[in-house]
Design an enzyme around this catalytic site. Structure first.
Site, PDB file in Angstrom:
ATOM      1  N   ARG A  44      49.733  32.224  36.298  1.00 50.86           N
ATOM      2  CA  ARG A  44      48.452  32.924  36.056  1.00 50.86           C
ATOM      3  C   ARG A  44      47.461  31.973  35.396  1.00 50.86           C
ATOM      4  O   ARG A  44      46.289  31.943  35.729  1.00 50.86           O
ATOM      5  CB  ARG A  44      48.655  34.181  35.204  1.00 50.86           C
ATOM      6  CG  ARG A  44      47.327  34.745  34.683  1.00 50.86           C
ATOM      7  CD  ARG A  44      47.340  36.222  34.277  1.00 50.86           C
ATOM      8  NE  ARG A  44      48.534  36.672  33.632  1.00 50.86           N
ATOM      9  CZ  ARG A  44      48.892  36.366  32.369  1.00 50.86           C
ATOM     10  NH1 ARG A  44      48.115  35.583  31.627  1.00 50.86           N
ATOM     11  NH2 ARG A  44      50.004  36.822  31.874  1.00 50.86           N
ATOM     12  N   TYR A  96      24.302  43.408  47.461  1.00 51.32           N
ATOM     13  CA  TYR A  96      25.583  43.816  48.053  1.00 51.32           C
ATOM     14  C   TYR A  96      26.030  45.144  47.413  1.00 51.32           C
ATOM     15  O   TYR A  96      26.042  45.274  46.179  1.00 51.32           O
ATOM     16  CB  TYR A  96      26.627  42.728  47.818  1.00 51.32           C
ATOM     17  CG  TYR A  96      28.003  43.106  48.306  1.00 51.32           C
ATOM     18  CD1 TYR A  96      28.268  43.257  49.665  1.00 51.32           C
ATOM     19  CD2 TYR A  96      29.033  43.348  47.411  1.00 51.32           C
ATOM     20  CE1 TYR A  96      29.512  43.632  50.109  1.00 51.32           C
ATOM     21  CE2 TYR A  96      30.297  43.724  47.858  1.00 51.32           C
ATOM     22  CZ  TYR A  96      30.531  43.864  49.202  1.00 51.32           C
ATOM     23  OH  TYR A  96      31.763  44.241  49.647  1.00 51.32           O
ATOM     24  N   ASP A 168      24.721  34.606  43.473  1.00 55.29           N
ATOM     25  CA  ASP A 168      25.759  34.982  44.438  1.00 55.29           C
ATOM     26  C   ASP A 168      25.422  34.241  45.744  1.00 55.29           C
ATOM     27  O   ASP A 168      24.548  34.651  46.495  1.00 55.29           O
ATOM     28  CB  ASP A 168      25.777  36.505  44.650  1.00 55.29           C
ATOM     29  CG  ASP A 168      26.875  36.925  45.635  1.00 55.29           C
ATOM     30  OD1 ASP A 168      27.324  36.070  46.442  1.00 55.29           O
ATOM     31  OD2 ASP A 168      27.274  38.107  45.617  1.00 55.29           O
ATOM     32  N   LYS A 193      34.487  35.404  52.821  1.00 54.80           N
ATOM     33  CA  LYS A 193      33.518  35.284  53.905  1.00 54.80           C
ATOM     34  C   LYS A 193      33.560  33.862  54.479  1.00 54.80           C
ATOM     35  O   LYS A 193      34.587  33.461  54.983  1.00 54.80           O
ATOM     36  CB  LYS A 193      32.138  35.701  53.393  1.00 54.80           C
ATOM     37  CG  LYS A 193      32.155  36.979  52.531  1.00 54.80           C
ATOM     38  CD  LYS A 193      32.518  38.241  53.290  1.00 54.80           C
ATOM     39  CE  LYS A 193      32.806  39.425  52.376  1.00 54.80           C
ATOM     40  NZ  LYS A 193      31.754  39.784  51.446  1.00 54.80           N
TER      41      LYS A 193
HETATM   42  C1  PLP Z   1      31.675  40.596  50.242  1.00 53.33           C
HETATM   43  C2  PLP Z   1      30.708  40.267  49.172  1.00 53.33           C
HETATM   44  C3  PLP Z   1      31.033  40.417  47.820  1.00 53.33           C
HETATM   45  C4  PLP Z   1      32.387  40.967  47.380  1.00 53.33           C
HETATM   46  O1  PLP Z   1      33.426  40.132  47.724  1.00 53.33           O
HETATM   47  P1  PLP Z   1      34.937  40.634  48.073  1.00 53.33           P
HETATM   48  O2  PLP Z   1      35.612  39.365  48.415  1.00 53.33           O
HETATM   49  O3  PLP Z   1      34.830  41.602  49.192  1.00 53.33           O
HETATM   50  O4  PLP Z   1      35.465  41.277  46.842  1.00 53.33           O
HETATM   51  C5  PLP Z   1      30.098  40.036  46.886  1.00 53.33           C
HETATM   52  N1  PLP Z   1      28.877  39.575  47.244  1.00 53.33           N
HETATM   53  C6  PLP Z   1      28.517  39.431  48.537  1.00 53.33           C
HETATM   54  C7  PLP Z   1      27.172  38.913  48.868  1.00 53.33           C
HETATM   55  C8  PLP Z   1      29.417  39.771  49.540  1.00 53.33           C
HETATM   56  O5  PLP Z   1      29.057  39.655  50.824  1.00 53.33           O
END
Ligand code: PLP
Length: 367
Positions: A44, A96, A168, A193
């Site tokens: 961890r 998001y 982000d 993503k």
């Molecule tokens: C998908 C997404 C998230 C969240 O991420 P997860 O991996 O699904 O928990 C946060 N910000 C953006 C812009 C996203 O597309």
């Protein structure tokens, strides 16, 4: 970012010369003797495969430390631990949906105020800053409306008021943008993503360049425990090796597609930031999203983005389902809006598929 550099920073196993990274599943690590350690004790806290990814990613971003987490949301939650009751955070209006949901919970549970502002309008943001403003939380490409925000002015505003800038960067990735180098304090990605890129790993990553933030976030990362598993860390390392190719191809596919779609009678509006493979389409009233989704064959009706396959998402009932209707209205998220994540398939296959599905999505007019 050069692809040769990428190969170097992801290749670290000098003892065997392995080209591909080993996956260290061991949760515990033996100590040579009292007071001595290999640098690893419990997975961890630190895992060799995760560390390899984190080190490679920090280099790509121009940071000093990255934190790989079990999801993008875990990355955002990790950052939220920096806030205290009474703090205010100015947040991208067009956000998001999952982040909106988490912030809403934090606001009710912990009395942290999240104020939604239009970062495309500098004066609005400047006017919203108060002595309680602790951070800006910005998506540089808004979702799903794909508005590209120029961040430079916000770095200056934040520095003048001792505010953290949190980006982000999920849509852009370090291939297209490295905000830490430009003036941001914290950058996060949903690595589920583009970074992972193959729709087979759920992960997040936070990167910072400041020693004080490293101290806090290292403690939180270990304490909360939403750290990334060794196998998932390996998958992200593998994803990194093709990031540049996938980004180039999906962006090129998206740009070519826009040229075609703009003249389609089915399309009222194409929303595109000028970057990445992400775009949104607003269909004309005589065209039905439900029908479109029934007729696609190459593109896939699914809720994610940034992978090898082209996805179509319906924000109204998917990514933004937990947003109240009036909030959706304000953001233009209606039942004619679809979001496309263009993949790396052959361009003609994606184009032909969309054209035929759009034609079939036309509603019959009853005379
Ligand atoms: C998908 C997404 C998230 C969240 O991420 P997860 O991996 O699904 O928990 C946060 N910000 C953006 C812009 C996203 O597309």
């Amino acid at each position: 970012m050069k692809s040769t550099q990428l190969a170097q920073i992801t290749r670290t196993d000098d003892s065997t010369g392995a080209i591909s990274n080993p996956i260290y599943l061991s949760t515990a690590y033996s100590h040579p003797k009292l007071g001595q350690s290999t640098g690893f004790d419990y997975t961890r806290t630190k895992n060799p495969t995760r560390s390899t990814f984190e080190e490679a990613f920090a280099k790509l971003e121009g940071g000093i430390q990255s934190y790989a987490t079990s999801s993008g949301m875990a990355s955002i939650q990790l950052i939220c631990n920096l806030f205290k009751p009474g703090d205010e955070v100015l947040v991208s209006f067009d956000l998001y949906g999952g982040t909106f949901r988490l912030f809403d919970f934090y606001e009710r549970q912990y009395n942290i105020t999240f104020k939604y502002v239009h970062f495309e309008n500098f004066e609005d943001v400047e006017a919203a800053v108060t002595p309680q403003t602790r951070a800006f939380f910005i998506e540089p490409i808004s979702n799903p409306l794909m508005i590209h925000i120029d961040l430079d002015a916000y770095y200056r505003l934040a520095q003048a008021h001792n505010i953290l800038t949190i980006i982000d960067n999920t849509f852009l990735t370090p291939y297209l943008s490295t905000p830490l180098k430009d003036g941001a304090d914290i950058v996060l990605h949903s690595a589920t993503k583009y970074i992972g890129g193959h729709n087979d790993v759920l992960a997040g990553v936070v990167t910072v360049k400041d020693a004080e933030l490293v101290e806090s976030l290292s403690a939180f990362h270990n304490m909360i425990g939403a750290t990334l598993s060794p196998i998932d860390s390996y998958l992200l390392l593998r994803g990194l090796k093709t990031l540049h190719l996938r980004m180039e191809r999906s962006e090129r596919n998206a740009k070519q597609l826009i040229d075609v779609l703009q003249s389609s009678p089915a399309i009222q509006e194409v929303l595109y930031s000028g970057h990445t493979g992400m775009l949104s389409l607003r269909l004309n009233k005589q065209y039905d999203v439900g029908r479109l989704l029934e007729h696609i064959k190459v593109c896939i009706f699914a809720e994610s983005l940034g992978g090898t396959e082209s996805f179509i998402t319906f924000p109204y009932t998917q990514t933004h389902v937990d947003m109240p209707d009036d909030e959706k209205d304000k953001r233009g998220i209606d039942q004619q809006l679809i979001r496309l994540s263009i993949g790396i398939e052959d361009f003609d296959d994606i184009k032909d598929d969309l054209i035929q599905a759009l034609e079939k999505s036309k509603l019959e007019v009853t005379p």
